[in-house]
Design a protein around this motif. Structure first.
Motif, PDB file in Angstrom:
ATOM      1  N   SER A 326       0.830  -1.208   0.000  1.00  0.00           N
ATOM      2  CA  SER A 326       0.000   0.000   0.000  1.00  0.00           C
ATOM      3  C   SER A 326       0.865   1.258   0.000  1.00  0.00           C
ATOM      4  O   SER A 326       0.582   2.220  -0.726  1.00  0.00           O
ATOM      5  N   ALA A 327       1.937   1.244   0.797  1.00  0.00           N
ATOM      6  CA  ALA A 327       2.815   2.409   0.878  1.00  0.00           C
ATOM      7  C   ALA A 327       3.527   2.665  -0.450  1.00  0.00           C
ATOM      8  O   ALA A 327       3.726   3.819  -0.848  1.00  0.00           O
ATOM      9  N   SER A 341      13.455   2.818   3.138  1.00  0.00           N
ATOM     10  CA  SER A 341      12.296   1.927   3.301  1.00  0.00           C
ATOM     11  C   SER A 341      11.913   1.751   4.767  1.00  0.00           C
ATOM     12  O   SER A 341      10.737   1.608   5.098  1.00  0.00           O
ATOM     13  N   ILE A 342      12.899   1.773   5.671  1.00  0.00           N
ATOM     14  CA  ILE A 342      12.577   1.649   7.102  1.00  0.00           C
ATOM     15  C   ILE A 342      11.742   2.838   7.561  1.00  0.00           C
ATOM     16  O   ILE A 342      10.737   2.680   8.254  1.00  0.00           O
ATOM     17  N   LEU A 343      12.137   4.052   7.150  1.00  0.00           N
ATOM     18  CA  LEU A 343      11.378   5.242   7.529  1.00  0.00           C
ATOM     19  C   LEU A 343       9.987   5.210   6.909  1.00  0.00           C
ATOM     20  O   LEU A 343       9.002   5.613   7.547  1.00  0.00           O
ATOM     21  N   ALA A 344       9.901   4.720   5.666  1.00  0.00           N
ATOM     22  CA  ALA A 344       8.596   4.617   5.006  1.00  0.00           C
ATOM     23  C   ALA A 344       7.696   3.632   5.744  1.00  0.00           C
ATOM     24  O   ALA A 344       6.489   3.871   5.903  1.00  0.00           O
ATOM     25  N   ALA A 348       4.157   4.240   7.790  1.00  0.00           N
ATOM     26  CA  ALA A 348       2.952   3.541   7.346  1.00  0.00           C
ATOM     27  C   ALA A 348       2.337   2.662   8.428  1.00  0.00           C
ATOM     28  O   ALA A 348       1.112   2.528   8.496  1.00  0.00           O
ATOM     29  N   ARG A 349       3.171   2.053   9.305  1.00  0.00           N
ATOM     30  CA  ARG A 349       2.610   1.118  10.285  1.00  0.00           C
ATOM     31  C   ARG A 349       3.068   1.345  11.723  1.00  0.00           C
ATOM     32  O   ARG A 349       2.836   0.539  12.610  1.00  0.00           O
TER      33      ARG A 349
END
Length: 452
Positions: A326-327, A341-344, A348-349
């Motif tokens: 979804s992100a 990707s970790i920050l994203a 997101a979760r």
């Protein structure tokens, strides 16, 4: 077209496939390309090649990290030193042979486009400074590793030697894993996962399983292609060590990849004399089942029965994949920036500081679907060239050693493509090292240097 720049042999009309006799050396200078003169695109054979020896040293340092055991070596930056020596020697060798320093083949174009896209998305990153540091750190090292391997290894003996180097490095990796398991040395306090070898690429048991699985096909290729009985026995013992070590990591992705490699070689050997060993190995495997730790089967069971995982690892990773998908669609073009990707995922979760365990989703989160597409195209290009090395060949009982290496590299790349669905290693050396070997094999085949 009837030929290719830098190729000692003609290629098929309208394509880039090698003719079926590509492994045979030219019988005369005129057959090589220029009447009475050596083909300038064919690297001269040499008993001592500084570039390949430096690549071998770099490989040993990459896998075994001697600076971790001997801290006095750390300030010397020995890995960087070996890579620099290899790059300089490779450049000098290619200039002397009147070859381009960097061959702009599809693989090189794709990887440069991937780096270019990562640079272009820096201003739009959720943390531009962090992305810039990540790009100039681990990722550029992996890219340079790919370019170095694909250009520095110019003869079959060098390629065969690097494969031996990789396989020999697995001995301390596997023995350390077995010793740590026997001593109950775990990855972290309270963890039941065995600690691997002390290096960045193999300390985590999942990473250890990935590295050993990627090298395993090369070990099998050497075993099939080595004529010396003692050498075959040593390689067979190494194969057993690798399989046992992968099982003791309790890695679910490692087990799936190991099963895939076994099935791949059962298929490849189905028409060769070595097929007689397939039922023998299966029978020995059945008898060895009682020796497998009981907890192993319970962990493997969670691959299909996710709800049974007491550690909640399988459940969390499945949930993360749904969130990451979804992100990724929320920023489909530019992504969140390379290495972000970790920050994203935190955004997101919620903050858990755990990366998404999926290379493809990791790339989609970081670089959008354009970055993901470029990576997949690079993977497919490496698979295509290994397939081209095997095309047009009769399935004979004793294939030459270049074919065995090409088969192994193809299986290794396919194994990575499978493992990539369970690992956060989009920018690490794992893929780029073996992709570089695949492209080196392609260039060596084009130079028409036959296996000795």
């Amino acid at each position: 077209m009837s030929g290719s720049a830098g190729s000692g042999y003609p290629m098929k009309e309208g394509g880039s496939e090698l003719r079926s006799e590509w492994w045979r050396p030219p019988e005369s200078a005129s057959e090589a390309g220029l009447p009475g003169q050596p083909d300038p695109a064919v690297m001269p054979a040499s008993r001592f090649d500084l570039a390949s020896w430096a690549v071998a040293a770099f490989t040993v340092i990459l896998l075994l990290a001697p600076q971790e055991r001997f801290p006095a070596l750390a300030p010397l930056r020995i890995a960087l030193l070996c890579a620099a020596v290899a790059a300089i020697a490779c450049t000098v060798k290619r200039v002397k042979a009147r070859m381009p320093i960097l061959e702009m083949s599809p693989d090189v174009v794709l990887i440069l486009l991937l780096v270019f896209w990562a640079v272009m998305t820096l201003p739009l990153s959720v943390w531009p400074g962090g992305s810039a540091g990540f790009l100039t750190g681990i990722y550029i090292k992996s890219v340079l590793c790919f370019l170095l391997l694909s250009h520095a290894l110019t003869g079959f003996r060098q390629l065969w030697g690097i494969c031996w180097c990789l396989v020999l490095c697995t001995v301390p990796l596997t023995l350390t894993t077995l010793a740590n398991y026997a001593a109950g040395i775990s990855l972290a306090e309270g963890s039941d996962r065995v600690l691997g070898y002390t290096s960045g690429l193999t300390q985590n048991p999942n990473d250890m399983a990935l590295m050993l699985n990627l090298i395993l096909p090369l070990c099998l290729a050497l075993m099939l292609g080595t004529r010396n009985a003692l050498g075959k026995l040593a390689l067979a013992a190494t194969t057993v060590l690798i399989v046992v070590a992968v099982i003791l990591t309790f890695s679910r992705a490692g087990f799936l990849t190991l099963a895939f490699i076994g099935a791949s070689y059962a298929w490849l050997l189905r028409k060769r004399p070595q097929r007689m060993w397939i039922p023998v190995i299966m029978i020995l495997g059945v008898f060895a089942l009682p020796l497998v730790p009981g907890d192993f089967f319970g962990r493997i069971e969670t691959i299909v029965q996710i709800e049974n995982d007491q550690t909640q690892s399988a459940q969390n990773r499945l949930a993360d994949m749904k969130v990451a998908t979804s992100a990724a669609f929320s920023k489909p073009i530019t992504g969140s920036g390379i290495g972000m990707s970790i920050l994203a995922m935190n955004e997101a979760r919620g903050e858990r500081w755990i990366d998404i365990h999926n290379v493809y989703l990791q790339l989609a989160l970081d670089l959008g679907f354009i970055g993901l597409m470029l990576f997949v195209l690079l993977l497919l290009q490496c698979l295509r060239v290994t397939g081209a090395l095997l095309s047009g060949r009769e399935d004979r009982g004793a294939p030459d050693r270049m074919v065995l290496i090409a088969e192994a590299l193809r299986v290794s790349l396919l194994a990575f493509a499978l493992s990539a669905m369970f690992y956060p290693v989009a920018y690490n050396f794992y893929f780029y090292y073996f992709a570089g070997l695949a492209m080196a094999a392609w260039r060596i085949a084009r130079s028409a240097e036959a296996p000795a």
